[in-house]
Design an enzyme around this catalytic site. Structure first.
Site, PDB file in Angstrom:
ATOM      1  N   TYR A  64       0.846  -1.188   0.000  1.00 27.59           N
ATOM      2  CA  TYR A  64       0.000   0.000   0.000  1.00 27.59           C
ATOM      3  C   TYR A  64       0.890   1.249   0.000  1.00 27.59           C
ATOM      4  O   TYR A  64       2.118   1.154   0.025  1.00 27.59           O
ATOM      5  CB  TYR A  64      -0.955  -0.020   1.190  1.00 27.59           C
ATOM      6  CG  TYR A  64      -2.027  -1.087   1.074  1.00 27.59           C
ATOM      7  CD1 TYR A  64      -3.059  -0.972   0.152  1.00 27.59           C
ATOM      8  CD2 TYR A  64      -1.978  -2.233   1.871  1.00 27.59           C
ATOM      9  CE1 TYR A  64      -4.027  -1.949   0.033  1.00 27.59           C
ATOM     10  CE2 TYR A  64      -2.943  -3.225   1.753  1.00 27.59           C
ATOM     11  CZ  TYR A  64      -3.964  -3.074   0.829  1.00 27.59           C
ATOM     12  OH  TYR A  64      -4.911  -4.052   0.711  1.00 27.59           O
ATOM     13  N   ARG A  96       1.258  -1.016  11.203  1.00 26.40           N
ATOM     14  CA  ARG A  96       1.633  -2.294  10.574  1.00 26.40           C
ATOM     15  C   ARG A  96       2.668  -2.031   9.489  1.00 26.40           C
ATOM     16  O   ARG A  96       2.507  -1.122   8.667  1.00 26.40           O
ATOM     17  CB  ARG A  96       0.402  -2.973   9.979  1.00 26.40           C
ATOM     18  CG  ARG A  96       0.735  -4.104   9.012  1.00 26.40           C
ATOM     19  CD  ARG A  96      -0.462  -4.948   8.652  1.00 26.40           C
ATOM     20  NE  ARG A  96      -0.682  -5.955   9.682  1.00 26.40           N
ATOM     21  CZ  ARG A  96      -1.366  -7.090   9.468  1.00 26.40           C
ATOM     22  NH1 ARG A  96      -1.889  -7.346   8.288  1.00 26.40           N
ATOM     23  NH2 ARG A  96      -1.517  -7.962  10.442  1.00 26.40           N
ATOM     24  N   ARG A 148      -7.539 -14.266  10.400  1.00 24.66           N
ATOM     25  CA  ARG A 148      -8.206 -15.338   9.655  1.00 24.66           C
ATOM     26  C   ARG A 148      -8.717 -16.466  10.555  1.00 24.66           C
ATOM     27  O   ARG A 148      -9.752 -17.074  10.266  1.00 24.66           O
ATOM     28  CB  ARG A 148      -7.269 -15.890   8.572  1.00 24.66           C
ATOM     29  CG  ARG A 148      -7.347 -15.085   7.285  1.00 24.66           C
ATOM     30  CD  ARG A 148      -6.317 -15.529   6.276  1.00 24.66           C
ATOM     31  NE  ARG A 148      -5.024 -14.941   6.562  1.00 24.66           N
ATOM     32  CZ  ARG A 148      -3.979 -15.038   5.735  1.00 24.66           C
ATOM     33  NH1 ARG A 148      -4.082 -15.701   4.612  1.00 24.66           N
ATOM     34  NH2 ARG A 148      -2.829 -14.464   6.047  1.00 24.66           N
TER      35      ARG A 148
END
Length: 207
Positions: free
Chosen positions: A7, A55, A149
């Site tokens: 990103y 992050r 997840r």
């Protein structure tokens, strides 16, 4: 804040994607400038009593890309300008990276950044079992285990983890009939205070 996985902020950090020749490209100092400026801007508005997590991709997993040594150095600088915890992921910037995916394959990044930069870290990546998560915390490889997840696969993972690790945990009132003997109910949320806080933070008009 998200500065990983190809990103925008990661695109500035990594020499694989940052080909600029101005003050935001080239050297480590220039490539990290954009990230540090964003952190400073967010920090100027973020409540001081709330934690600020960021992050990163600890490495690109590619020669001549962003690497763990640069991550350690950046983490130390981010600590000085208000970041409280580094969420230590990796990769995501180029498609040809060869990533040795496996249980806990990124945990050693969290451990090294925590030790060398003196900042709290979160370990992520194929952490699925309660014992595995507990081991990471107890051996001080990270300050937190960040799970995503596995929660999609098992929304009741925290309850299962508490049972497997023999730890008390508060249960939703509606679930108490199925809880272990002696389980305590979760304290209800003060909805009035919650709504007031939500309106203040998100500009929701009063009903």
């Amino acid at each position: 804040m998200h500065a990983a996985h190809g990103y925008l902020i990661h695109e500035f950090l990594s020499p694989l994607s940052n080909k600029r020749s101005d003050d935001y490209g080239g050297s480590f100092e220039n490539r990290t400038r954009f990230c540090c400026e964003i952190v400073a801007a967010v920090g100027s508005e973020w409540p001081k009593e709330l934690p600020l997590f960021l992050r990163i991709s600890s490495t690109d997993w590619v020669d001549d890309g962003w690497n763990i040594n640069e991550s350690v150095k950046l983490a130390g600088e981010l600590k000085q300008i208000g970041v409280d915890l580094i969420d230590c992921s990796s990769g995501g910037n180029v498609p040809h990276a060869k990533i040795p995916v496996g249980p806990g394959y990124q945990t050693h990044f969290a451990e090294r950044i925590r030790r060398e930069a003196g900042i709290m870290t979160g370990a992520v990546g194929m952490i699925t079992s309660p014992v595995q998560a507990e081991h990471i915390i107890r051996t001080e490889q990270a300050d937190a285990v960040i799970i995503a997840r596995e929660f999609l696969r098992d929304p009741y993972w925290p309850l299962r983890a508490a049972r497997e690790l023999d730890q008390p945990i508060a249960w939703p009132v509606q679930y108490l009939r199925a809880a272990p003997k002696g389980a305590q109910p979760r304290i209800p949320v003060d909805l009035k205070s919650f709504e007031s806080c939500f309106e203040e933070q998100h500009g929701v008009p009063e009903q």
